[in-house]
Design a protein around this motif. Structure first.
Motif, short mmCIF file in Angstrom:
data_model
loop_
_atom_site.label_atom_id
_atom_site.label_comp_id
_atom_site.label_asym_id
_atom_site.label_seq_id
_atom_site.Cartn_x
_atom_site.Cartn_y
_atom_site.Cartn_z
N ILE B 4 -8.51 3.55 -3.19
CA ILE B 4 -8.18 4.57 -4.15
C ILE B 4 -8.43 4.05 -5.57
CG2 ILE B 4 -5.80 4.07 -3.94
CD1 ILE B 4 -5.29 6.94 -4.50
N TYR B 5 -9.22 4.83 -6.31
CA TYR B 5 -9.80 4.28 -7.52
C TYR B 5 -9.16 4.92 -8.76
CZ TYR B 5 -12.96 2.37 -4.01
OH TYR B 5 -13.61 1.66 -3.03
N GLN B 6 -8.91 4.37 -9.85
CA GLN B 6 -8.68 5.09 -10.94
C GLN B 6 -9.54 4.74 -12.16
OE1 GLN B 6 -3.93 4.80 -10.02
NE2 GLN B 6 -4.40 5.87 -12.08
N THR B 7 -10.00 5.63 -12.96
CA THR B 7 -10.47 5.14 -14.35
C THR B 7 -9.97 6.27 -15.33
OG1 THR B 7 -12.39 6.62 -13.68
CG2 THR B 7 -12.71 4.30 -13.18
N PRO B 8 -10.00 5.54 -16.59
CA PRO B 8 -10.09 4.27 -16.95
C PRO B 8 -8.92 3.64 -16.47
CG PRO B 8 -9.78 5.54 -18.77
CD PRO B 8 -9.63 6.32 -17.78
N ARG B 9 -9.04 2.15 -16.45
CA ARG B 9 -7.86 1.26 -16.40
C ARG B 9 -6.92 1.27 -17.55
NH1 ARG B 9 -7.19 -2.70 -12.77
NH2 ARG B 9 -4.92 -2.37 -13.61
N TYR B 10 -7.76 1.34 -18.76
CA TYR B 10 -6.91 1.14 -20.02
C TYR B 10 -7.56 2.32 -20.88
CZ TYR B 10 -5.18 -3.07 -18.12
OH TYR B 10 -4.75 -4.15 -17.16
N LEU B 11 -6.74 3.02 -21.58
CA LEU B 11 -7.11 4.00 -22.57
C LEU B 11 -6.20 4.07 -23.80
CD1 LEU B 11 -9.08 6.16 -23.47
CD2 LEU B 11 -7.64 7.76 -22.05
N TYR B 96 -1.93 12.95 6.47
CA TYR B 96 -0.75 13.30 7.10
C TYR B 96 -0.71 13.15 8.51
CZ TYR B 96 2.01 17.38 9.19
OH TYR B 96 2.92 17.98 9.91
N ILE B 97 -0.03 11.91 8.68
CA ILE B 97 0.43 11.56 10.02
C ILE B 97 1.73 11.00 10.00
CG2 ILE B 97 -1.94 10.60 10.25
CD1 ILE B 97 -1.17 7.72 9.57
N ARG B 98 2.27 10.60 10.68
CA ARG B 98 3.85 10.56 11.23
C ARG B 98 4.40 9.46 10.24
NH1 ARG B 98 7.37 8.46 16.24
NH2 ARG B 98 9.03 9.61 15.71
N THR B 99 3.47 8.30 9.79
CA THR B 99 4.13 7.27 8.86
C THR B 99 4.15 7.73 7.54
OG1 THR B 99 2.20 6.04 9.02
CG2 THR B 99 3.48 5.46 10.58
N ASP B 100 3.24 8.43 7.12
CA ASP B 100 2.97 8.91 5.74
C ASP B 100 3.07 7.90 4.84
OD1 ASP B 100 4.60 11.32 3.57
OD2 ASP B 100 2.53 11.40 4.43
N THR B 101 2.33 6.82 4.94
CA THR B 101 2.28 5.71 4.12
C THR B 101 1.47 6.00 2.87
OG1 THR B 101 2.49 4.02 5.77
CG2 THR B 101 1.44 3.53 3.54
N GLN B 102 2.00 5.95 1.78
CA GLN B 102 1.34 6.18 0.42
C GLN B 102 0.51 4.94 -0.04
OE1 GLN B 102 3.24 8.26 -2.72
NE2 GLN B 102 4.33 9.82 -1.44
N TYR B 103 -0.80 5.30 -0.41
CA TYR B 103 -1.52 4.08 -0.87
C TYR B 103 -1.92 4.37 -2.46
CZ TYR B 103 -2.57 3.25 3.94
OH TYR B 103 -2.37 3.04 5.11
N PHE B 104 -1.64 3.39 -3.20
CA PHE B 104 -1.63 3.68 -4.69
C PHE B 104 -2.82 3.24 -5.25
CE2 PHE B 104 2.58 5.17 -6.24
CZ PHE B 104 3.06 5.27 -4.96
N GLY B 105 -3.40 3.65 -6.33
CA GLY B 105 -4.64 3.02 -7.08
C GLY B 105 -4.03 1.86 -8.09
N PRO B 106 -4.91 1.25 -8.89
CA PRO B 106 -4.40 0.47 -9.78
C PRO B 106 -3.75 0.86 -11.02
CG PRO B 106 -6.65 0.46 -9.99
CD PRO B 106 -6.32 1.53 -8.92
N GLY B 107 -3.91 2.18 -11.16
CA GLY B 107 -3.14 2.62 -12.52
C GLY B 107 -3.75 2.95 -13.57
N THR B 108 -3.54 3.80 -14.58
CA THR B 108 -4.13 3.72 -16.05
C THR B 108 -3.04 3.69 -16.92
OG1 THR B 108 -5.97 5.37 -15.45
CG2 THR B 108 -5.26 5.42 -17.54
N ARG B 109 -3.48 2.58 -17.87
CA ARG B 109 -2.38 2.50 -18.83
C ARG B 109 -2.90 3.28 -20.06
NH1 ARG B 109 1.98 0.17 -19.34
NH2 ARG B 109 1.65 -1.23 -17.72
N LEU B 110 -2.07 4.26 -20.46
CA LEU B 110 -2.39 5.18 -21.71
C LEU B 110 -1.59 4.74 -22.71
CD1 LEU B 110 -3.78 7.48 -22.94
CD2 LEU B 110 -2.09 9.00 -21.79
N THR B 111 -2.12 4.68 -24.03
CA THR B 111 -1.53 4.43 -25.25
C THR B 111 -2.13 5.60 -26.15
OG1 THR B 111 -1.49 2.16 -24.82
CG2 THR B 111 -1.19 2.97 -27.18
#
Lengths: 111, 113
Positions: B4-11, B96-111
């Protein structure tokens, strides 16, 4: 959603076993217990999940007593890289479920 | 390991600008989420989606909007950024499976200045 209570912070030394306990007194019958780990400036990462008794994977163990009103995440032989925030979540495994992340426990591992 | 990807990482942007934070996942997950997290604070769910053409507001009120036109893509838009929007934005997905684990991206730090 069941409310969870965890210690705000814990300190440990390298090589020690760390146990973080989470209280969830109003856990429902269909709720699962899940733990996530978050490093600074990163998204949380799934560690382990369980319903009852004991679950173990390559990273941690999760102990859940019979009444399920609490759970304990056990990290064997921690290292400096285990310094992170650990979140305990309780939620049903069903479609449309939303997870609620609380404040978590800040674990600091020292050398 | 989930992808899972997020862009930009910093803004860093000025007040009043329109911005779009991108989030993409390659696992074919139906469910996707946006969280907002200030430094040292809790994560707050601001948007989620059950699948294509499905979007819902989360527990924390947000002036941002989201869209889900494709399974793999869940962008977040701020029409007019303000300093109060300064935060870290985390995208996640789950199958959508029984365990429903969430996978996170690296995040975007917005200023927003």
């Amino acid at each position: 959603l069941a409310k969870t209570t965890q210690p705000i912070s814990m300190d440990s030394y390298e090589g020690q076993e760390v146990n973080i306990t989470c209280s969830h007194n109003n856990i429902a019958t269909n709720d699962y217990i899940t733990w996530y780990q978050q490093f600074p400036s990163q998204g949380p990462r799934f560690i382990i999940q369980g319903y009852k008794t004991k679950v173990t994977n390559e990273v941690a163990s999760l102990f859940i007593p019979a009444d399920r009103k609490s759970s304990t995440l056990s990290l064997p032989r921690v290292s400096l890289s285990d310094t992170a925030v650990y979140y305990c979540l309780v939620a049903p495994m069903e479609y449309g479920n939303k997870l609620v992340f609380g404040a978590g426990t800040i674990l600091r591992v020292k050398s | 390991e989930a992808d899972i990807y997020q862009t930009p990482r910093y803004l860093v942007i000025g007040t009043g600008k329109k911005i779009t934070l991108e989030c993409s996942q390659t696992m074919g997950h139906d469910k996707m989420y946006w969280y907002q997290q200030d430094p040292g604070m809790e994560l707050h769910l601001i948007h989620y989606s059950y699948g294509v053409n499905s979007t819902e507001k989360g527990d924390l009120s947000s002036e941002s909007t989201v869209s889900r036109i494709r399974t793999e893509h869940f962008p977040l838009t701020l029409e007019s950024a303000r300093p109060s929007h300064t935060s870290q934005y985390l995208c996640a997905s789950s199958e959508y499976i029984r365990t429903d684990t969430q996978y996170f991206g690296p995040g975007t730090r917005l200023t927003v200045l």
